[in-house]
Every structure is written in C-alpha cells, then in structure tokens.
Design a protein around this motif. Structure first.
Motif, PDB file in Angstrom:
ATOM      1  N   ARG A 196       0.828  -1.195   0.000  1.00 30.18           N
ATOM      2  CA  ARG A 196       0.000   0.000   0.000  1.00 30.18           C
ATOM      3  C   ARG A 196       0.875   1.262   0.000  1.00 30.18           C
ATOM      4  O   ARG A 196       0.647   2.215  -0.744  1.00 30.18           O
ATOM      5  N   THR A 197       1.915   1.262   0.832  1.00 35.81           N
ATOM      6  CA  THR A 197       2.817   2.412   0.906  1.00 35.81           C
ATOM      7  C   THR A 197       3.578   2.607  -0.396  1.00 35.81           C
ATOM      8  O   THR A 197       3.784   3.735  -0.853  1.00 35.81           O
ATOM      9  N   GLY A 198       4.002   1.498  -1.011  1.00 42.46           N
ATOM     10  CA  GLY A 198       4.718   1.586  -2.280  1.00 42.46           C
ATOM     11  C   GLY A 198       3.847   2.153  -3.391  1.00 42.46           C
ATOM     12  O   GLY A 198       4.288   3.018  -4.162  1.00 42.46           O
TER      13      GLY A 198
ATOM     14  N   GLY B  80       1.244   8.534  -6.110  1.00 39.97           N
ATOM     15  CA  GLY B  80       0.749   9.809  -5.630  1.00 39.97           C
ATOM     16  C   GLY B  80      -0.536   9.785  -4.841  1.00 39.97           C
ATOM     17  O   GLY B  80      -1.032  10.839  -4.448  1.00 39.97           O
ATOM     18  N   ARG B  81      -1.088   8.598  -4.581  1.00 42.99           N
ATOM     19  CA  ARG B  81      -2.277   8.538  -3.734  1.00 42.99           C
ATOM     20  C   ARG B  81      -2.407   7.142  -3.153  1.00 42.99           C
ATOM     21  O   ARG B  81      -1.983   6.155  -3.756  1.00 42.99           O
ATOM     22  N   THR B  82      -2.992   7.077  -1.957  1.00 45.07           N
ATOM     23  CA  THR B  82      -3.154   5.787  -1.285  1.00 45.07           C
ATOM     24  C   THR B  82      -4.264   4.999  -1.973  1.00 45.07           C
ATOM     25  O   THR B  82      -5.395   5.480  -2.095  1.00 45.07           O
TER      26      THR B  82
ATOM     27  N   VAL C  30       8.489  -1.137 -12.731  1.00 46.02           N
ATOM     28  CA  VAL C  30       9.856  -1.564 -12.392  1.00 46.02           C
ATOM     29  C   VAL C  30      10.292  -0.927 -11.074  1.00 46.02           C
ATOM     30  O   VAL C  30      10.885  -1.595 -10.210  1.00 46.02           O
ATOM     31  N   GLN C  31      10.019   0.358 -10.889  1.00 45.51           N
ATOM     32  CA  GLN C  31      10.413   1.056  -9.663  1.00 45.51           C
ATOM     33  C   GLN C  31       9.691   0.478  -8.441  1.00 45.51           C
ATOM     34  O   GLN C  31      10.296   0.303  -7.381  1.00 45.51           O
ATOM     35  N   LEU C  32       8.412   0.178  -8.592  1.00 44.80           N
ATOM     36  CA  LEU C  32       7.650  -0.391  -7.480  1.00 44.80           C
ATOM     37  C   LEU C  32       8.157  -1.780  -7.118  1.00 44.80           C
ATOM     38  O   LEU C  32       8.329  -2.106  -5.932  1.00 44.80           O
ATOM     39  N   ALA C  33       8.425  -2.595  -8.130  1.00 41.05           N
ATOM     40  CA  ALA C  33       8.939  -3.938  -7.863  1.00 41.05           C
ATOM     41  C   ALA C  33      10.295  -3.880  -7.157  1.00 41.05           C
ATOM     42  O   ALA C  33      10.550  -4.640  -6.220  1.00 41.05           O
TER      43      ALA C  33
END
Length: 438
Positions: free
Chosen positions: A57-59, A65-67, A85-88
């Motif tokens: 959730r935080t990632g 830009g939003r929860t 890619v950045q989230l993974a």
C-alpha cells in the motif's frame, strides 16, 4: 474506459461498473474453486492482511501519488511500465522477496500484489534448506551462470544439468531458493555488486553471462566489465541480442554484420558488452569468447510468458486478449515487403549457449529458431486466446511492430535444430495456456 462510457448510455448509473479488469485466468484456491477474494476489482469487506500488505500500500502511494484501495487497478491509478519496475524494486529490497516489474503489470492491484508476495514467501519457506557453502573451486569444470532465475537462465541450468556440469549460479538472496538444486551451488549477488561478480568469476572454470537489467544499460556494461576483468581462464559465453545490429539496411542479416544506427540504449549496451568480451578473449590465459545474439525468446516459463504479454509482442497479445482490433503493418508499407520477428525457443537457445563452452565461436553468432510474420502471430494469438478480434492491415507502422529483418543463424545451426514441441505453435500454446486442440 471505452466500455464504461458505452454502458453509461445504456444502463442505470448504479449498474455501471466502477472498473473493468481483464484476467488471463481466474484465481483459484487449492481445491480449484474460484477465489473471489483474489479477484481484482471486486468489492471486499476487508483490507489485505499480513506482513506485506502495508508495504504494498505504501509503495503504491509513494510512486503513484495517492493511497490506493485494495482493488484499485495499477493502470487506472496512472501506472506504466517504468513505475512498475520502480515499485517492484522498492518492494523487492524492502521485503527480500523475488518480484519484477512484469509481476506488477500482471497482478495490477494492491490485493493481488500482496497475495503474490504471500505466495512467494510460502515458496521460499517450503524450499530445502540452503546447503553449506563449498570450498572455493572445489569442483573442476564449474560453470558460473548469471541470470539463473530468469527464463533463459532456467533453461541453461537444465541443459547444464543434463550434461552433468557443475554449476555456480548467481542469484539475489531473496531468489536463491529458486535455483538451489543438486549440482548447483548458489552465490548471492546481483549485477550492481561488482566485487561479488569478480569473486564469482574467479571461482569458475567457465562463464555463461545471461543476466540483464533490460532498463539500466549502464549497470549492464559495468557488470560485464567487472566480469571480464576477473576472467582469467576457460571460455566465456555472453547472451546478447539481435538488437545489437540496430537497423540494418538489408532485409537479411548475416552473423557479424556491422551494426547500423539507430541503436536503442538496450542494443547499444549489448554491443558495448560484446566489445569488452571479445577484446579480452585469448589474453592473459583467458579462453575463447562467444557473443550469442538472440531475438524474442519463447518457452514455458513464467518470465517468458510475461514477456509475451507485455514485451515486444504485448501490443498484439493485449489487443487479442481484450477483443480489440489487431492493426498490422501492410507488406510494402514504408518500402518493406515483410513485417514480423525472429524468435528462438528457450531450450534451443540454451543448447546453443552451452555448446559454446566446448566450441567457442570466437565472435558473434545468432540463435534463431524461426521467423514469424505479424499476420501469422496475430492469427495464432487470436485462436489460442479464443479471441474474436479483427485483424486489419494498415499503411501506418506502429513502432512496436516496425521489425522487418531475417537473421541468419549458421554457426550454431546444429544445436538450434528443433526438438519435439519446439515449433512455434507448440510453444505459443504452452505459453498462453490454451488447450493443444486449439
């Protein structure tokens, strides 16, 4: 969005779906029943629970830009391939579990990503305990394999195992359990750990370098430079790409043909890595070198399936899956008689790569199983996916489909000979999960 707009003109407001999510398969529980809790887009009474839900959730929130709500769709939130890619990478480092950008693109919702991480954690817990480290260079003939957890690397490991070759597999700590097996020692590390790469090369009598970041060419080049610097004996095989040819002028491309601009950053990095390797070959006690250039790699492996769905062929796959028209470049558009792609079966590529350990090509070789016109691939995908998509031709050429080269593959022709089930239709059937009758 188009479907929802269409429905708004025909249905009462409370009957219009809030979101539409297309799935390759329905999630099922251990008994084979559909698991509604894992259906993205379905309303849920509870938030995902467990040690990974908050990190996911935080990632999502940090990069989009939003929860998000548990079943918000990654694309609807503004996500795209780079953010995936950045989230993974963020989740992989924080949770020490294997995860890729393609996983994010496929799972799409916080609930589904959390469930995938739970599954990966369970797989790691069920894996055999890591064996004690062996002494340095304990087994003669050890082959270092990078990228062992990827689609190509997995087939290389199988080929080496079939030949009884001892293997040292480079893997990140969170993925080490995926490659640990009889005859395989694991050394933990990745392409950004240059000292670890040098140490791993020094422990081996041969190297197969199949790892690639795909998105960070500077990391790929630095990693290859470090490995070549530590290389002091035996053969070295590098799994390269036909992208290193750039945009050749002729329609048929022979091995060792000169590269021609424009080159993509990915293709330029492959060419630079090849140059580092081939310049060093045969010096300072080093053995022969082989740069094996591959096109699209197909095979029954999760990573390769994901690349079919989202990589260079993703435009066609997603259109067929969603029932949208498949718009293909017409033969003759922009002066080219043929549009399509070269491909290679992962098992054939593995045989070719491993054969270079005994007989280095001392240069560049192509690894190609065949060539497929976009028209034929579109027909295959619509049939295998049970799609009613219309296939159209156009004089416009989409950048993803602007491929019109045939690649010769003479030097490795023997190991590339197709085995049973390695024809195009068979491998696409396996990758799409279609029944063989389709």
């Amino acid at each position: 969005a188009a479907l929802r707009a269409h429905l708004r003109d025909r249905l009462a407001p409370d009957l219009v779906p809030a979101a539409v999510t297309l799935l390759d398969t329905l999630p099922r529980d251990a008994d084979g029943a559909v698991d509604p809790a894992r259906l993205p887009g379905m309303p849920s009474r509870s938030e995902p629970e467990g040690p990974y839900a908050e990190a996911v959730r935080t990632g999502f929130a940090a990069l989009l830009g939003r929860t998000p709500a548990p079943d918000d769709d990654f694309f609807a939130l503004g996500g795209h391939s780079l953010v995936a890619v950045q989230l993974a990478e963020r989740l992989r480092r924080a949770l020490t579990l294997p995860l890729t950008g393609l996983d994010i693109l496929q799972a799409r919702t916080p609930r589904a990503v959390t469930a995938l991480l739970d599954e990966r954690a369970a797989q790691r817990a069920a894996a055999p305990a890591k064996p004690a480290a062996r002494p340095v260079r304990a087994r003669a003939g050890t082959v270092l394999v990078t990228g062992a957890t990827g689609g190509v690397g997995a087939f290389v490991l199988r080929e080496l195992a079939a030949q009884g070759r001892p293997v040292l597999a480079l893997a990140r700590p969170e993925s080490a359990h995926l490659v640990a097996a009889e005859g395989v020692d694991v050394v933990e590390g990745d392409l950004s750990d240059l000292d670890g790469l040098r140490a791993a090369v020094r422990r081996a009598d041969a190297v197969i370098h199949a790892a690639c970041t795909f998105t960070r060419p500077e990391v790929d080049v630095a990693a290859t430079a470090a490995m070549v610097d530590a290389w002091s004996n035996g053969p070295f095989t590098f799994v390269s790409s036909v992208d290193a040819y750039g945009h050749p002028e002729a329609g048929t491309v022979a091995e060792e043909s000169a590269s021609r601009e424009p080159l993509s950053p990915y293709g330029r990095a492959k060419l630079d890595c090849e140059a580092l390797l081939l310049r060093a070959a045969g010096t300072g006690g080093r053995g022969g070198a082989s740069a094996v250039r591959s096109p699209l790699v197909w095979g029954p492996h999760d990573r390769l399936r994901d690349q079919l769905r989202w990589g260079a062929t993703g435009l066609l796959y997603q259109a067929a899956r969603e029932g949208r028209p498949l718009v293909l470049p017409r033969p003759g558009a922009r002066g080219h008689d043929w549009y399509g792609a070269a491909w290679v079966h992962a098992a054939a590529l593995a045989r070719a790569v491993v054969s270079c350990l005994e007989a280095p090509v001392h240069g560049v070789a192509n690894a190609v199983s065949g060539h497929v016109a976009w028209q034929d691939l579109a027909t295959d995908l619509t049939e295998l996916l049970g799609s009613d998509s219309e296939i159209r031709e156009s004089d416009e050429v989409h950048p993803d489909l602007d491929h019109h080269w045939h690649y010769r593959a003479d030097r490795l022709a023997r190991p590339l000979r197709p085995g049973p089930g390695e024809d195009r239709r068979a491998v696409l059937t396996a990758m799409t999960g279609a029944s063989p009758e389709r």
